[in-house]
Write an enzyme that holds these catalytic residues in place. Structure first.
Site, PDB file in Angstrom:
ATOM      1  CG  HIS A   1      -0.070   0.524   2.492  1.00  0.00           C
ATOM      2  ND1 HIS A   1       0.341  -0.935   2.998  1.00  0.00           N
ATOM      3  CD2 HIS A   1       0.318   1.356   3.222  1.00  0.00           C
ATOM      4  CE1 HIS A   1       1.034  -0.519   4.218  1.00  0.00           C
ATOM      5  NE2 HIS A   1       1.113   0.951   4.265  1.00  0.00           N
TER       6      HIS A   1
ATOM      7  CG  HIS B   1       6.941   5.016   1.840  1.00  0.00           C
ATOM      8  ND1 HIS B   1       6.481   6.271   2.284  1.00  0.00           N
ATOM      9  CD2 HIS B   1       6.843   4.161   2.660  1.00  0.00           C
ATOM     10  CE1 HIS B   1       6.114   5.957   3.655  1.00  0.00           C
ATOM     11  NE2 HIS B   1       6.214   4.710   3.659  1.00  0.00           N
TER      12      HIS B   1
END
Length: 219
Positions: free
Chosen positions: A42, A156
């Site tokens: 995710h 990220h």
């Protein structure tokens, strides 16, 4: 470990090749770190969201989908090279290109789901305020969200959660070899990423294996 409250995640399309590759990588890197955790791939859009009812969960997810669908060509995520950090949640991760679309989505989510509810709860009676007073609060909230996006947001995809630091050179070589085996040589310059995907609202409190998915929306 820091509690993140409830977080809004942007994930690859479920069971897509990139989902499977990232999930396999997260699982495969666990043996290198004795305290590592398993979690779903995710990008966190924002944390510290306060939700107490199913209606609030639905509002967050539906609003996120509406914002993402404003991108006419579809919402594209671009991953780049592997990075290493000192923090538990950013030990080993793939940097995400901070495109204008992604930054705009993160700003909207921070504004609507974190800062605006805070401002409304601190106001004596937001709904009873004059239009001018509400506009002043709205402007301040928007400016705060823009500043957060500009100075703090760092998109990220984490591959490892761990308190171990630093990551030894031998372990880095092992990690980078596995990434090339999974994604191909030069993966960081080959357009690795995904289009659209899934929003997940996750209560990130306590141990990682106790985190609770409150709701999801595919888009």
């Amino acid at each position: 470990m820091t509690n993140l409250g409830t977080s809004l995640w942007l994930q690859p399309p479920r069971n897509s090749p990139i989902w499977q590759q990232l999930a396999t990588t997260i699982q495969g890197l666990k043996p290198i770190f004795s305290d590592s955790e398993n979690f779903e791939p995710h990008i966190t859009l924002t944390s510290n969201i306060s939700v107490n009812t199913q209606g609030q969960v639905d509002f967050v997810l539906d609003r996120a989908v509406a914002a993402a669908k404003c991108v006419p060509q579809g919402f594209q995520i671009h991953l780049s090279s592997v990075k290493y950090g000192s923090r538990f949640f950013k030990k080993v991760y793939l940097q995400v290109e901070p495109t204008p679309e992604l930054l705009s989505l993160a700003r909207i989510c921070r504004e609507d789901f974190v800062y605006m509810p805070e401002a409304m709860s601190q106001a004596r009676n937001y709904q009873a305020m004059s239009a001018e007073e509400r506009q002043k609060i709205d402007t301040q909230v928007g400016q705060r969200a823009a500043e957060w996006t500009r100075n703090e947001y760092d998109p990220h995809v984490s591959l490892v959660y761990s308190d171990l630091y630093p990551v030894e050179d031998a372990d880095r070589r092992t990690i980078e070899t596995r990434l090339e085996d999974t994604f191909g040589s030069g993966y960081d310059e080959s357009g690795l990423g995904w289009k659209n995907g899934r929003f997940a609202l996750v209560r990130c409190e306590g141990p990682v294996d106790e985190w609770e998915v409150l709701g999801v929306r595919d888009f």
